[in-house]
Design a protein around this motif. Structure first.
Motif, PDB file in Angstrom:
ATOM      1  N   ALA A  63       3.564  11.887  -7.005  1.00  0.00           N
ATOM      2  CA  ALA A  63       2.492  12.206  -7.251  1.00  0.00           C
ATOM      3  C   ALA A  63       1.916  11.257  -8.253  1.00  0.00           C
ATOM      4  CB  ALA A  63       2.714  13.605  -7.840  1.00  0.00           C
ATOM      5  N   ILE A  64       2.296  12.356  -9.425  1.00  0.00           N
ATOM      6  CA  ILE A  64       2.327  10.874 -10.880  1.00  0.00           C
ATOM      7  C   ILE A  64       2.523   9.488 -10.770  1.00  0.00           C
ATOM      8  CG2 ILE A  64       2.810  11.082 -13.438  1.00  0.00           C
ATOM      9  CD1 ILE A  64       3.306  13.316 -13.107  1.00  0.00           C
ATOM     10  N   TYR A  65       3.395   8.821  -9.996  1.00  0.00           N
ATOM     11  CA  TYR A  65       3.340   7.558  -8.978  1.00  0.00           C
ATOM     12  C   TYR A  65       1.819   6.818  -8.265  1.00  0.00           C
ATOM     13  CZ  TYR A  65       4.772   3.618  -6.544  1.00  0.00           C
ATOM     14  OH  TYR A  65       5.286   2.537  -5.843  1.00  0.00           O
ATOM     15  N   PHE A  66       1.913   7.934  -7.510  1.00  0.00           N
ATOM     16  CA  PHE A  66       1.005   7.753  -6.514  1.00  0.00           C
ATOM     17  C   PHE A  66      -0.483   7.769  -7.411  1.00  0.00           C
ATOM     18  CE2 PHE A  66      -3.137   9.277  -4.043  1.00  0.00           C
ATOM     19  CZ  PHE A  66      -3.116   8.602  -2.842  1.00  0.00           C
TER      20      PHE A  66
ATOM     21  N   ILE B 141       4.735  10.092   0.168  1.00  0.00           N
ATOM     22  CA  ILE B 141       4.752  10.152  -0.913  1.00  0.00           C
ATOM     23  C   ILE B 141       4.628  11.496  -1.165  1.00  0.00           C
ATOM     24  CG2 ILE B 141       2.939  11.416  -3.244  1.00  0.00           C
ATOM     25  CD1 ILE B 141       4.172   8.736  -3.205  1.00  0.00           C
ATOM     26  N   SER B 142       4.221  12.183   0.279  1.00  0.00           N
ATOM     27  CA  SER B 142       4.243  14.412   0.059  1.00  0.00           C
ATOM     28  C   SER B 142       5.683  14.580   0.859  1.00  0.00           C
ATOM     29  CB  SER B 142       3.102  14.230   1.465  1.00  0.00           C
ATOM     30  OG  SER B 142       1.443  13.816   1.081  1.00  0.00           O
ATOM     31  N   GLN B 143       5.446  13.373   1.962  1.00  0.00           N
ATOM     32  CA  GLN B 143       7.227  13.432   2.451  1.00  0.00           C
ATOM     33  C   GLN B 143       7.881  13.276   1.183  1.00  0.00           C
ATOM     34  OE1 GLN B 143       7.281  14.496   5.332  1.00  0.00           O
ATOM     35  NE2 GLN B 143       9.611  14.849   5.515  1.00  0.00           N
TER      36      GLN B 143
ATOM     37  N   LEU C 274      14.121  18.282   6.895  1.00  0.00           N
ATOM     38  CA  LEU C 274      14.782  17.404   6.654  1.00  0.00           C
ATOM     39  C   LEU C 274      14.860  16.401   8.354  1.00  0.00           C
ATOM     40  CD1 LEU C 274      17.761  18.328   4.827  1.00  0.00           C
ATOM     41  CD2 LEU C 274      15.910  16.617   4.161  1.00  0.00           C
ATOM     42  N   PHE C 275      14.571  17.007   8.722  1.00  0.00           N
ATOM     43  CA  PHE C 275      15.071  16.509  10.314  1.00  0.00           C
ATOM     44  C   PHE C 275      13.027  16.646  11.510  1.00  0.00           C
ATOM     45  CE2 PHE C 275      18.872  18.093  10.200  1.00  0.00           C
ATOM     46  CZ  PHE C 275      19.005  17.312  10.400  1.00  0.00           C
ATOM     47  N   PHE C 276      11.778  17.464  10.532  1.00  0.00           N
ATOM     48  CA  PHE C 276      11.025  17.358  11.030  1.00  0.00           C
ATOM     49  C   PHE C 276       9.889  16.354  10.297  1.00  0.00           C
ATOM     50  CE2 PHE C 276      13.172  19.890  13.628  1.00  0.00           C
ATOM     51  CZ  PHE C 276      12.928  19.946  15.232  1.00  0.00           C
ATOM     52  N   PRO C 277       9.268  15.718  10.295  1.00  0.00           N
ATOM     53  CA  PRO C 277       8.117  14.780   9.200  1.00  0.00           C
ATOM     54  C   PRO C 277       7.276  16.328   8.412  1.00  0.00           C
ATOM     55  CG  PRO C 277       8.194  13.859  10.915  1.00  0.00           C
ATOM     56  CD  PRO C 277       8.770  15.049  11.403  1.00  0.00           C
ATOM     57  N   LEU C 278       6.043  16.315   7.278  1.00  0.00           N
ATOM     58  CA  LEU C 278       6.002  17.807   7.250  1.00  0.00           C
ATOM     59  C   LEU C 278       4.099  17.296   7.903  1.00  0.00           C
ATOM     60  CD1 LEU C 278       5.060  19.233   5.112  1.00  0.00           C
ATOM     61  CD2 LEU C 278       4.373  17.753   3.908  1.00  0.00           C
ATOM     62  N   GLN C 279       3.857  16.222   8.338  1.00  0.00           N
ATOM     63  CA  GLN C 279       2.734  15.996   9.139  1.00  0.00           C
ATOM     64  C   GLN C 279       2.924  16.226  10.393  1.00  0.00           C
ATOM     65  OE1 GLN C 279       4.033  13.267   6.708  1.00  0.00           O
ATOM     66  NE2 GLN C 279       1.981  14.588   5.736  1.00  0.00           N
ATOM     67  N   SER C 280       4.227  16.923  11.469  1.00  0.00           N
ATOM     68  CA  SER C 280       4.790  17.115  11.957  1.00  0.00           C
ATOM     69  C   SER C 280       3.923  18.440  12.651  1.00  0.00           C
ATOM     70  CB  SER C 280       5.836  16.915  12.986  1.00  0.00           C
ATOM     71  OG  SER C 280       6.947  17.959  12.259  1.00  0.00           O
TER      72      SER C 280
ATOM     73  N   MET D  77       0.425  -0.899  -0.340  1.00  0.00           N
ATOM     74  CA  MET D  77       0.300   0.220  -0.166  1.00  0.00           C
ATOM     75  C   MET D  77       0.846   1.079   0.054  1.00  0.00           C
ATOM     76  SD  MET D  77      -2.753   1.067   2.661  1.00  0.00           S
ATOM     77  CE  MET D  77      -4.105  -0.133   2.505  1.00  0.00           C
ATOM     78  N   ILE D  78       0.530   2.556  -1.266  1.00  0.00           N
ATOM     79  CA  ILE D  78       1.504   3.037  -0.922  1.00  0.00           C
ATOM     80  C   ILE D  78       1.257   4.318  -0.184  1.00  0.00           C
ATOM     81  CG2 ILE D  78       1.733   5.193  -2.705  1.00  0.00           C
ATOM     82  CD1 ILE D  78       1.363   3.742  -5.342  1.00  0.00           C
ATOM     83  N   LEU D  79       2.140   4.491   1.221  1.00  0.00           N
ATOM     84  CA  LEU D  79       0.761   5.863   2.596  1.00  0.00           C
ATOM     85  C   LEU D  79       1.418   7.252   1.747  1.00  0.00           C
ATOM     86  CD1 LEU D  79       3.102   4.017   4.910  1.00  0.00           C
ATOM     87  CD2 LEU D  79       0.962   3.318   4.274  1.00  0.00           C
ATOM     88  N   LEU D  80       0.535   7.575   1.980  1.00  0.00           N
ATOM     89  CA  LEU D  80      -0.206   9.605   1.808  1.00  0.00           C
ATOM     90  C   LEU D  80       1.088  10.324   1.997  1.00  0.00           C
ATOM     91  CD1 LEU D  80      -3.449  10.110   1.011  1.00  0.00           C
ATOM     92  CD2 LEU D  80      -1.748  10.253  -0.571  1.00  0.00           C
ATOM     93  N   ASN D  81       1.388  10.183   3.232  1.00  0.00           N
ATOM     94  CA  ASN D  81       3.048  10.977   4.095  1.00  0.00           C
ATOM     95  C   ASN D  81       3.786  10.489   3.423  1.00  0.00           C
ATOM     96  OD1 ASN D  81       0.396  11.154   5.929  1.00  0.00           O
ATOM     97  ND2 ASN D  81       1.540   9.641   7.642  1.00  0.00           N
TER      98      ASN D  81
END
Length: 273
Positions: free
Chosen positions: A260-263, A7-9, A84-90, A1-5
């Motif tokens: 994103a295209i891959y997703f 892909i975004s990261q 690079l050290f903090f996830p986008l979702q944080s 399964m492709i994780l959105l997190n």
């Protein structure tokens, strides 16, 4: 399964590499923002102060000096490294990318004459990631929409560029690439001489770009083993464009859209059947 997190990261990391390179380039040539420089605020401000010298941007004038912009570019580099050290979702990651977006918007007020499609694509990606990853308010569906938007925007950009070339007599006749390589700004003497020697190669390259850009959206619906051909083509196209013409910002801006295209490609069967 492709994780959105993931892909975004991945989109953010690839884009950040390009932004870091372009920011370091600005730092190296920061004197172009000096009073006598090519992008002096004394000239750039005329776009914003034609009718009223006491415009909204007046308090920011000191920032748009060479030292002020140098400080802004250094801060931008630190923001990119921080991502690079903090996830986008944080929460911290979201604050960092939001500040990065603000720095891009502020710098665009003085660099608008030197901006191009890669700057627009980078800003579009940044804004989309900010809006679709707001902590505590963002759902997986919203992140899904953001990734779809980035991928579809990339495909639209390719298709529009392909159609624009198709209606150009220079591109259809197969002379456009040679003519571009013959210019001082984006040219390459060796490449220009080579294409003059082999005009059939010039025609092939011109039509190769026209066709591949125009039909690029097929990569969204074709089985992945065929769709990847378009992404490989895009990689090669942007790589040599960066190598020969010096347009390295396009390489990173558009490579950032490929996850994103891959997703989308791997989600498409669920929408078709």
């Amino acid at each position: 399964m492709i994780l959105l997190n993931d892909i975004s990261q991945t989109v953010l990391i690839i884009l950040s590499i390009g932004l870091l390179i372009s920011t370091l380039e600005y730092l190296k040539k920061v004197q172009i923002f000096s009073p006598n420089g090519l992008l002096s605020w004394n000239v750039m401000q005329l776009k914003w102060t034609k009718q009223n010298e006491k415009s909204f941007f007046k308090p920011l004038f000191k920032l748009f000096s060479a030292p002020g912009l140098a400080a802004l570019f250094i801060i931008r580099c630190l923001l990119i490294i921080g991502l690079l050290f903090f996830p986008l979702q944080s929460t911290t990651g979201w604050v960092l990318i939001s500040l990065l977006g603000v720095s891009l918007l502020m710098a665009s007020l003085v660099t608008y004459y030197g901006s191009d499609g890669s700057d627009q694509m980078s800003m579009l990606i940044i804004i989309t990631l900010i809006l679709c990853n707001l902590p505590a308010f963002t759902t997986g569906k919203l992140r899904d929409i953001g990734i779809w938007f980035i991928g579809l925007q990339a495909c639209l950009s390719y298709t529009v560029a392909g159609i624009a070339k198709l209606v150009s007599a220079e591109w259809r006749s197969g002379t456009a690439i040679k003519d571009v390589f013959s210019t001082k700004t984006y040219g390459s003497k060796k490449a220009s001489l080579l294409l003059q020697k082999y005009p059939s190669a010039n025609r092939f390259l011109c039509w190769n770009v026209i066709v591949m850009e125009t039909i690029f959206p097929l990569c969204l619906i074709l089985p992945w083993q065929y769709a990847i051909v378009f992404l490989i083509w895009g990689f090669i196209f942007h790589f040599f464009t960066a190598l020969i013409m010096g347009l390295n910002s396009f390489f990173w801006a558009f490579m950032a859209t490929y996850p994103a295209i891959y997703f989308i490609n791997h989600q498409m069967p669920w929408h078709l059947f």
